[in-house]
Design a protein around this motif. Structure first.
Motif, mmCIF file in Angstrom:
data_model
loop_
_atom_site.group_PDB
_atom_site.id
_atom_site.type_symbol
_atom_site.label_atom_id
_atom_site.label_comp_id
_atom_site.label_asym_id
_atom_site.label_seq_id
_atom_site.Cartn_x
_atom_site.Cartn_y
_atom_site.Cartn_z
ATOM 1 N N VAL A 1 0.851 -1.181 0.000
ATOM 2 C CA VAL A 1 0.000 0.000 0.000
ATOM 3 C C VAL A 1 0.893 1.240 0.000
ATOM 4 C CG1 VAL A 1 -0.157 0.191 2.512
ATOM 5 C CG2 VAL A 1 -2.054 1.021 1.094
ATOM 6 N N HIS A 2 0.342 2.309 -0.531
ATOM 7 C CA HIS A 2 1.089 3.565 -0.567
ATOM 8 C C HIS A 2 1.039 4.218 0.803
ATOM 9 C CE1 HIS A 2 2.695 7.310 -1.843
ATOM 10 N NE2 HIS A 2 1.566 7.963 -1.709
ATOM 11 N N LEU A 3 2.201 4.535 1.353
ATOM 12 C CA LEU A 3 2.291 5.146 2.669
ATOM 13 C C LEU A 3 2.953 6.518 2.536
ATOM 14 C CD1 LEU A 3 3.483 2.058 4.736
ATOM 15 C CD2 LEU A 3 1.173 3.003 4.606
ATOM 16 N N PRO A 4 2.154 7.576 2.460
ATOM 17 C CA PRO A 4 2.717 8.914 2.207
ATOM 18 C C PRO A 4 3.657 9.401 3.293
ATOM 19 C CG PRO A 4 0.339 8.887 1.863
ATOM 20 C CD PRO A 4 0.688 7.592 2.517
ATOM 21 N N PHE A 5 3.533 8.875 4.514
ATOM 22 C CA PHE A 5 4.361 9.418 5.579
ATOM 23 C C PHE A 5 5.839 9.096 5.373
ATOM 24 C CE2 PHE A 5 3.291 5.188 7.332
ATOM 25 C CZ PHE A 5 4.543 4.739 7.745
ATOM 26 N N ARG A 6 6.156 8.030 4.650
ATOM 27 C CA ARG A 6 7.553 7.602 4.553
ATOM 28 C C ARG A 6 8.469 8.684 3.976
ATOM 29 N NH1 ARG A 6 6.499 1.336 2.728
ATOM 30 N NH2 ARG A 6 6.586 0.434 4.811
ATOM 31 N N PRO A 7 8.221 9.180 2.771
ATOM 32 C CA PRO A 7 9.145 10.197 2.241
ATOM 33 C C PRO A 7 9.117 11.498 3.025
ATOM 34 C CG PRO A 7 7.232 9.964 0.805
ATOM 35 C CD PRO A 7 7.170 8.839 1.794
ATOM 36 N N PHE A 8 7.944 11.870 3.545
ATOM 37 C CA PHE A 8 7.853 13.153 4.237
ATOM 38 C C PHE A 8 8.514 13.115 5.604
ATOM 39 C CE2 PHE A 8 4.550 13.804 1.035
ATOM 40 C CZ PHE A 8 4.958 15.042 0.571
ATOM 41 N N PHE A 9 8.463 11.988 6.293
ATOM 42 C CA PHE A 9 9.175 11.895 7.560
ATOM 43 C C PHE A 9 10.688 11.914 7.330
ATOM 44 C CE2 PHE A 9 5.550 9.671 10.126
ATOM 45 C CZ PHE A 9 4.794 10.823 10.009
ATOM 46 N N LEU A 10 11.122 11.339 6.221
ATOM 47 C CA LEU A 10 12.548 11.397 5.890
ATOM 48 C C LEU A 10 13.002 12.831 5.625
ATOM 49 C CD1 LEU A 10 13.146 8.254 3.616
ATOM 50 C CD2 LEU A 10 14.225 8.744 5.827
ATOM 51 N N VAL A 11 12.233 13.571 4.814
ATOM 52 C CA VAL A 11 12.650 14.952 4.516
ATOM 53 C C VAL A 11 12.482 15.836 5.747
ATOM 54 C CG1 VAL A 11 12.109 14.682 2.063
ATOM 55 C CG2 VAL A 11 10.397 15.699 3.581
ATOM 56 N N ALA A 12 11.563 15.467 6.652
ATOM 57 C CA ALA A 12 11.444 16.218 7.905
ATOM 58 C C ALA A 12 12.738 16.105 8.712
ATOM 59 C CB ALA A 12 10.264 15.704 8.721
ATOM 60 N N VAL A 13 13.317 14.909 8.732
ATOM 61 C CA VAL A 13 14.592 14.720 9.435
ATOM 62 C C VAL A 13 15.691 15.550 8.771
ATOM 63 C CG1 VAL A 13 16.384 13.047 10.034
ATOM 64 C CG2 VAL A 13 13.971 12.442 10.302
ATOM 65 N N VAL A 14 15.711 15.579 7.423
ATOM 66 C CA VAL A 14 16.699 16.379 6.698
ATOM 67 C C VAL A 14 16.586 17.849 7.085
ATOM 68 C CG1 VAL A 14 17.395 17.203 4.413
ATOM 69 C CG2 VAL A 14 16.856 14.789 4.754
ATOM 70 N N ASP A 15 15.368 18.381 7.050
ATOM 71 C CA ASP A 15 15.162 19.789 7.400
ATOM 72 C C ASP A 15 15.496 20.064 8.860
ATOM 73 O OD1 ASP A 15 14.466 20.810 4.943
ATOM 74 O OD2 ASP A 15 12.325 20.486 5.206
ATOM 75 N N ALA A 16 15.169 19.103 9.742
ATOM 76 C CA ALA A 16 15.464 19.281 11.163
ATOM 77 C C ALA A 16 16.965 19.386 11.395
ATOM 78 C CB ALA A 16 14.884 18.122 11.967
ATOM 79 N N VAL A 17 17.726 18.523 10.738
ATOM 80 C CA VAL A 17 19.184 18.542 10.905
ATOM 81 C C VAL A 17 19.778 19.810 10.297
ATOM 82 C CG1 VAL A 17 21.333 17.389 10.260
ATOM 83 C CG2 VAL A 17 19.381 16.043 11.066
ATOM 84 N N LEU A 18 19.312 20.198 9.101
ATOM 85 C CA LEU A 18 19.807 21.418 8.473
ATOM 86 C C LEU A 18 19.485 22.648 9.325
ATOM 87 C CD1 LEU A 18 18.968 20.849 4.691
ATOM 88 C CD2 LEU A 18 21.233 20.966 5.732
ATOM 89 N N GLY A 19 18.264 22.691 9.830
ATOM 90 C CA GLY A 19 17.858 23.830 10.648
ATOM 91 C C GLY A 19 18.660 23.934 11.932
ATOM 92 N N GLY A 20 18.917 22.785 12.571
ATOM 93 C CA GLY A 20 19.725 22.797 13.787
ATOM 94 C C GLY A 20 21.177 23.122 13.513
ATOM 95 N N SER A 21 21.698 22.621 12.400
ATOM 96 C CA SER A 21 23.112 22.843 12.060
ATOM 97 C C SER A 21 23.394 24.310 11.777
ATOM 98 C CB SER A 21 23.486 22.011 10.829
ATOM 99 O OG SER A 21 23.321 20.638 11.082
ATOM 100 N N GLY A 22 22.432 25.001 11.201
ATOM 101 C CA GLY A 22 22.649 26.398 10.870
ATOM 102 C C GLY A 22 22.895 27.282 12.069
ATOM 103 N N TRP A 23 22.457 26.849 13.247
ATOM 104 C CA TRP A 23 22.596 27.671 14.441
ATOM 105 C C TRP A 23 23.949 27.482 15.123
ATOM 106 C CZ3 TRP A 23 20.472 31.790 16.253
ATOM 107 C CH2 TRP A 23 20.623 32.135 17.595
ATOM 108 N N LEU A 24 24.574 26.323 14.930
ATOM 109 C CA LEU A 24 25.772 25.996 15.700
ATOM 110 C C LEU A 24 26.930 26.981 15.512
ATOM 111 C CD1 LEU A 24 25.843 22.099 15.452
ATOM 112 C CD2 LEU A 24 25.068 23.527 17.334
ATOM 113 N N PRO A 25 27.329 27.345 14.281
ATOM 114 C CA PRO A 25 28.479 28.255 14.152
ATOM 115 C C PRO A 25 28.258 29.602 14.820
ATOM 116 C CG PRO A 25 27.961 27.210 12.047
ATOM 117 C CD PRO A 25 26.821 26.921 12.977
ATOM 118 N N SER A 26 27.042 30.141 14.674
ATOM 119 C CA SER A 26 26.788 31.484 15.203
ATOM 120 C C SER A 26 26.786 31.510 16.717
ATOM 121 C CB SER A 26 25.447 32.010 14.676
ATOM 122 O OG SER A 26 24.398 31.244 15.192
#
Length: 387
Positions: free
Chosen positions: A15-40
């Motif tokens: 069956v098609h499970l839409p949450f799979r790709p979106f939960f993956l990209v959510a993790v990508v955005d979460a890591v990118l968003g958190g990483s952007g704060w560290l240097p500053s």
């Protein structure tokens, strides 16, 4: 819909499970968003589009990237069950993922405003899908979800246009916290019952209708007042009342019965941060010299949104993967890291001399939390079944 219907095992046929790709990209955005704060945090130049501050990068990647990704994956999967409307096709999911990719490419390569514009298109598409399902099924209960998605989409557009940005950000946060309260009000008690019964216990949740309505009214009034007059004394009283009413609502769900399940306990903890956020906001309004507004906002964004995102994504993956309430050490550690992340960020107000250390610690723990989540569920999310 009862707890059994909410959490019965997923069908064996592909069956098609839409949450799979979106939960993956959510993790990508979460890591990118958190990483952007560290240097500053140490006074260094953060990576990202030229002219964009670390705070704006952090805000845009998480608020208009990670959050809609989690919402899209959850709603596209849950709405067909809630409304009885047919599920979205794989093609629709692919087009929405393409919208996310365009948003990220525009944000990183061209300009933040272009990325936010694509993000608005993505959220507008989700809004139209949800509205069609709710209207076609005459599902009055979920009209409020459609209305809140519309507010969130409008706030994204205002930020993209750089118009009334502070007001738009408050609208975005209000719509998200409202959605968390609504979705949490369904998922948290249902999963608590399912878990206790799966362990062979008995539990009866006595949910008072007047208490539910009182919590909804107090919360709605407080959030609307904060959008219009964020520093008004009346808003402070409304927030204090909302904190009390939400605490009374959450107490009905008997979270102490789920202490041995990190996923279910995480849902209760995440919802509890909504109460804390209202309480801190009331303290800020009555004693602004004692506490800044950012502390309350981060109780919501890290505590409530971050914790609930991890717990709800884990619950949906477990449900459809037939994992039930099987313990997972990485998943448990992810929730612990998120709680530590929020506490570290809240300590900045009390220990301003340690801003760099606490901010970097909070950002690192945020990334660790989502990294552990990916370790626990990455394999399940990477499986593709589209028929």
């Amino acid at each position: 819909m009862g707890a059994d219907d909410n959490f019965k095992a997923f069908e064996t046929k592909p069956v098609h499970l839409p949450f799979r790709p979106f939960f993956l990209v959510a993790v990508v955005d979460a890591v990118l968003g958190g990483s952007g704060w560290l240097p500053s945090a140490f006074g260094l130049q953060a990576f990202g589009p030229a002219g964009l501050s670390a705070g704006d990068w952090h805000r845009d990647m998480l608020l208009f990237g990670m959050v809609p990704a989690v919402l899209t994956g959850f709603l596209l999967t849950a709405l067909p069950r809630w409304t009885g409307h047919r599920a979205v096709s794989p093609r629709t999911t692919h087009l929405l993922i393409l919208s996310w990719a365009c948003s990220r490419a525009g944000f990183l390569v061209v300009s933040p405003s272009l990325g936010l514009t694509f993000s608005s298109v993505w959220i507008l598409a989700l809004l139209s899908i949800a509205a069609r399902a709710v209207i076609a099924s005459r599902d009055r209960r979920d009209i409020k979800i459609v209305l809140l998605l519309a507010v969130f989409c409008a706030s994204n557009g205002l930020v993209a246009a750089s118009y009334q940005v502070e007001l738009a950000l408050r609208l975005a946060l209000v719509s998200i916290i409202s959605l968390v309260a609504i979705i949490g009000g369904r998922v948290v008690p249902a999963l608590t019952v399912a878990y206790v019964e799966s362990a062979g216990g008995r539990i009866v949740l006595s949910r008072s209708t007047p208490r539910e309505y009182a919590a909804a009214l107090a919360t709605g009034s407080a959030l609307c007042s904060w959008v219009v007059a964020p520093e008004a004394q009346l808003t402070g009283f409304a927030c204090a009342l909302a904190a009390f009413s939400q605490a009374a609502r959450a107490a009905q769900w008997k979270g102490w019965r789920s202490l041995s399940s990190s996923t279910v306990l995480g849902l209760h903890i995440g919802y509890g941060w909504i109460v804390v956020g209202f309480g801190l906001l009331a303290i800020h309004i009555f004693a602004p010299a004692m506490l800044g507004q950012a502390t309350a906002v981060h109780a919501w964004t890290i505590g409530a949104v971050g914790t609930m995102a991890l717990a709800i994504m884990a619950s949906m993956i477990r449900k459809h993967g037939r994992l039930a309430f099987r313990p997972s050490m990485p998943a448990t550690c992810a929730l612990a890291a998120m709680t530590s992340c929020c506490l570290s960020r809240l300590l900045i107000e009390a220990l301003p001399a340690y801003f760099g250390l606490l901010a970097s610690l909070s950002g690192a723990l945020w990334i660790v939390a989502f990294g552990l989540f990916l370790l626990a569920y990455g394999r399940a999310l990477s499986q593709v079944a589209v028929k």
